[in-house]
Scaffold this motif. Sequence first.
Motif, PDB file in Angstrom:
ATOM      1  N   ARG A 281       0.718  -1.187  -0.068  1.00 49.27           N
ATOM      2  CA  ARG A 281       0.053  -0.012  -0.085  1.00 49.27           C
ATOM      3  C   ARG A 281       0.885   1.205   0.034  1.00 49.27           C
ATOM      4  N   ALA A 282       2.042   1.190   0.645  1.00 48.76           N
ATOM      5  CA  ALA A 282       2.913   2.249   0.739  1.00 48.76           C
ATOM      6  C   ALA A 282       3.408   2.394  -0.473  1.00 48.76           C
ATOM      7  N   ALA A 283       3.823   1.585  -1.283  1.00 42.64           N
ATOM      8  CA  ALA A 283       4.314   1.578  -2.580  1.00 42.64           C
ATOM      9  C   ALA A 283       3.428   2.271  -3.698  1.00 42.64           C
ATOM     10  N   LEU A 284       2.216   1.717  -3.687  1.00 43.36           N
ATOM     11  CA  LEU A 284       1.213   2.116  -4.338  1.00 43.36           C
ATOM     12  C   LEU A 284       0.694   3.643  -4.185  1.00 43.36           C
ATOM     13  N   PHE A 285       0.771   4.192  -3.189  1.00 43.07           N
ATOM     14  CA  PHE A 285       0.454   5.382  -2.578  1.00 43.07           C
ATOM     15  C   PHE A 285       1.566   6.419  -3.090  1.00 43.07           C
ATOM     16  N   LEU A 286       2.887   5.967  -2.849  1.00 46.09           N
ATOM     17  CA  LEU A 286       4.024   6.840  -3.327  1.00 46.09           C
ATOM     18  C   LEU A 286       3.920   7.043  -4.766  1.00 46.09           C
ATOM     19  N   PHE A 287       3.824   5.769  -5.455  1.00 46.45           N
ATOM     20  CA  PHE A 287       4.025   5.693  -6.903  1.00 46.45           C
ATOM     21  C   PHE A 287       2.883   6.662  -7.493  1.00 46.45           C
ATOM     22  N   LEU A 288       1.510   6.543  -7.169  1.00 52.93           N
ATOM     23  CA  LEU A 288       0.395   7.258  -7.636  1.00 52.93           C
ATOM     24  C   LEU A 288       0.613   8.470  -7.534  1.00 52.93           C
ATOM     25  N   THR A 289       0.968   9.080  -6.302  1.00 56.45           N
ATOM     26  CA  THR A 289       0.944  10.350  -6.134  1.00 56.45           C
ATOM     27  C   THR A 289       2.270  11.025  -6.939  1.00 56.45           C
ATOM     28  N   VAL A 290       3.509  10.469  -6.830  1.00 55.20           N
ATOM     29  CA  VAL A 290       4.701  11.180  -7.483  1.00 55.20           C
ATOM     30  C   VAL A 290       4.280  11.298  -9.032  1.00 55.20           C
ATOM     31  N   MET A 291       3.436  10.064  -9.596  1.00 54.45           N
ATOM     32  CA  MET A 291       3.090  10.215 -11.049  1.00 54.45           C
ATOM     33  C   MET A 291       2.194  11.357 -11.124  1.00 54.45           C
ATOM     34  N   ALA A 292       1.085  11.566 -10.553  1.00 54.17           N
ATOM     35  CA  ALA A 292       0.011  12.382 -10.474  1.00 54.17           C
ATOM     36  C   ALA A 292       0.422  13.736 -10.328  1.00 54.17           C
ATOM     37  N   ALA A 293       1.488  14.198  -9.462  1.00 58.56           N
ATOM     38  CA  ALA A 293       1.837  15.610  -9.189  1.00 58.56           C
ATOM     39  C   ALA A 293       2.827  15.957  -9.924  1.00 58.56           C
ATOM     40  N   PRO A 294       4.288  15.680  -9.607  1.00 52.42           N
ATOM     41  CA  PRO A 294       5.203  16.379 -10.258  1.00 52.42           C
ATOM     42  C   PRO A 294       5.437  15.793 -11.613  1.00 52.42           C
ATOM     43  N   VAL A 295       5.084  14.624 -11.894  1.00 52.48           N
ATOM     44  CA  VAL A 295       5.239  13.910 -13.371  1.00 52.48           C
ATOM     45  C   VAL A 295       4.203  14.378 -14.271  1.00 52.48           C
ATOM     46  N   ILE A 296       2.803  14.028 -14.110  1.00 47.57           N
ATOM     47  CA  ILE A 296       1.844  14.306 -14.903  1.00 47.57           C
ATOM     48  C   ILE A 296       1.087  15.790 -14.976  1.00 47.57           C
ATOM     49  N   LEU A 297       0.685  15.974 -13.661  1.00 46.22           N
ATOM     50  CA  LEU A 297      -0.094  17.601 -13.679  1.00 46.22           C
ATOM     51  C   LEU A 297       1.176  18.501 -14.025  1.00 46.22           C
ATOM     52  N   VAL A 298       2.207  18.769 -13.308  1.00 42.44           N
ATOM     53  CA  VAL A 298       3.431  19.615 -13.709  1.00 42.44           C
ATOM     54  C   VAL A 298       4.088  19.696 -14.764  1.00 42.44           C
ATOM     55  N   ASN A 299       4.816  18.482 -14.819  1.00 39.63           N
ATOM     56  CA  ASN A 299       5.900  18.361 -16.229  1.00 39.63           C
ATOM     57  C   ASN A 299       5.119  17.902 -17.380  1.00 39.63           C
ATOM     58  N   GLY A 300       4.133  16.918 -17.351  1.00 41.94           N
ATOM     59  CA  GLY A 300       3.259  16.517 -18.590  1.00 41.94           C
ATOM     60  C   GLY A 300       2.331  17.500 -19.050  1.00 41.94           C
ATOM     61  N   ILE A 301       1.624  18.304 -18.154  1.00 45.26           N
ATOM     62  CA  ILE A 301       0.602  19.067 -18.739  1.00 45.26           C
ATOM     63  C   ILE A 301       1.059  20.618 -18.659  1.00 45.26           C
ATOM     64  N   LEU A 302       0.928  21.094 -17.415  1.00 43.08           N
ATOM     65  CA  LEU A 302       1.085  22.553 -17.183  1.00 43.08           C
ATOM     66  C   LEU A 302       2.238  23.338 -17.828  1.00 43.08           C
ATOM     67  N   LYS A 303       3.361  22.476 -17.590  1.00 40.07           N
ATOM     68  CA  LYS A 303       4.633  23.319 -17.945  1.00 40.07           C
ATOM     69  C   LYS A 303       4.853  23.247 -19.520  1.00 40.07           C
ATOM     70  N   GLU A 304       4.047  22.326 -19.891  1.00 36.67           N
ATOM     71  CA  GLU A 304       4.269  22.060 -21.537  1.00 36.67           C
ATOM     72  C   GLU A 304       3.180  23.030 -22.453  1.00 36.67           C
ATOM     73  N   GLN A 305       1.872  23.062 -21.510  1.00 31.85           N
ATOM     74  CA  GLN A 305       0.869  23.821 -22.446  1.00 31.85           C
ATOM     75  C   GLN A 305       0.742  25.105 -21.960  1.00 31.85           C
ATOM     76  N   TRP A 306       1.137  25.720 -20.720  1.00 34.66           N
ATOM     77  CA  TRP A 306       0.666  27.220 -20.225  1.00 34.66           C
ATOM     78  C   TRP A 306       1.669  28.104 -20.986  1.00 34.66           C
ATOM     79  N   GLU A 307       2.892  27.700 -21.420  1.00 34.01           N
ATOM     80  CA  GLU A 307       3.640  28.794 -21.985  1.00 34.01           C
ATOM     81  C   GLU A 307       3.883  29.996 -21.335  1.00 34.01           C
ATOM     82  N   ARG A 308       4.032  29.892 -20.064  1.00 35.00           N
ATOM     83  CA  ARG A 308       4.255  31.167 -19.350  1.00 35.00           C
ATOM     84  C   ARG A 308       5.649  31.505 -19.283  1.00 35.00           C
ATOM     85  N   GLY A 309       6.037  32.558 -19.570  1.00 36.21           N
ATOM     86  CA  GLY A 309       7.508  32.788 -19.653  1.00 36.21           C
ATOM     87  C   GLY A 309       8.057  32.755 -18.017  1.00 36.21           C
TER      88      GLY A 309
END
Length: 248
Positions: free
Chosen positions: A87-115
């Motif tokens: 359960r710890a491994a699942l929790f850590l993996f899902l959250t690190v993928m959801a926040a820093p990887v997907i939300l931040v680097n996968g979506i916003l940083k690539e799409q928002w184009e803020r200087g």
Amino acid sequence: MTRRLFNLAIGALAAASLVLAIWPELDLAATRWFWREGEGFWLTSHGWAAFLRRVSMWPTIALGIAAMVSLVQHIAFPATRQFMRARAALFLFLTVMAAPVILVNGILKEQWERGRPVHVTQFGGSGTFTPWWRPGDGMTCRTNCSFISGEASGAAWLAAPALLAPPAARPAALAAVAVYTAVISGLRIAFGGHFLSDTLLAILATLVIVASAHYWLVRRPGAASETVVAERLARIGEPLRALFGRQG
């Protein structure tokens, strides 16, 4: 503690988003503390700051990889000795993928184009400053842009392993994460990589994701037990183990 953290993070996220939308000049004011005419972002010349910035993501990357390896172990080799609970491994993996990887680097940083601060005219660049809520024009920054901060999100994500600490050690662990996150976020502003809104909203959005997942996977009444999670992960790997067993 999880619900308090969620309530605090969601309230702070709403408040910070509103304040920084109404007064976007706060972004410029915070950055000016670290910029001097003719000298630029002066803290970049300090070796210790540059080193800390380079290694800031190492703890997040290491723990994320450890969680991924542990999940693979639970799925493919459930009979072996496990170095992390399922359960710890699942929790850590899902959250690190959801926040820093997907939300931040996968979506916003690539799409928002803020200087970034280094891109805009107020700090020696040639681009246009935009408030956090308005996507950039695609000219100032095209990829890996300012909104939101990956390093701030990665540092704030360390609240996830802190929530898994023994209850007696949990407040101290969360306090250490808070200090570390503040330092790393401050360095990103000081280096001209991000505005205050980039770091603050990244931190709060990450904490919302971490607290939500912790409640759902660990604290929620009726959440699957450790044994059940381990059994479900092992069941996912049954076809793979059967295939290799037949080949052997």
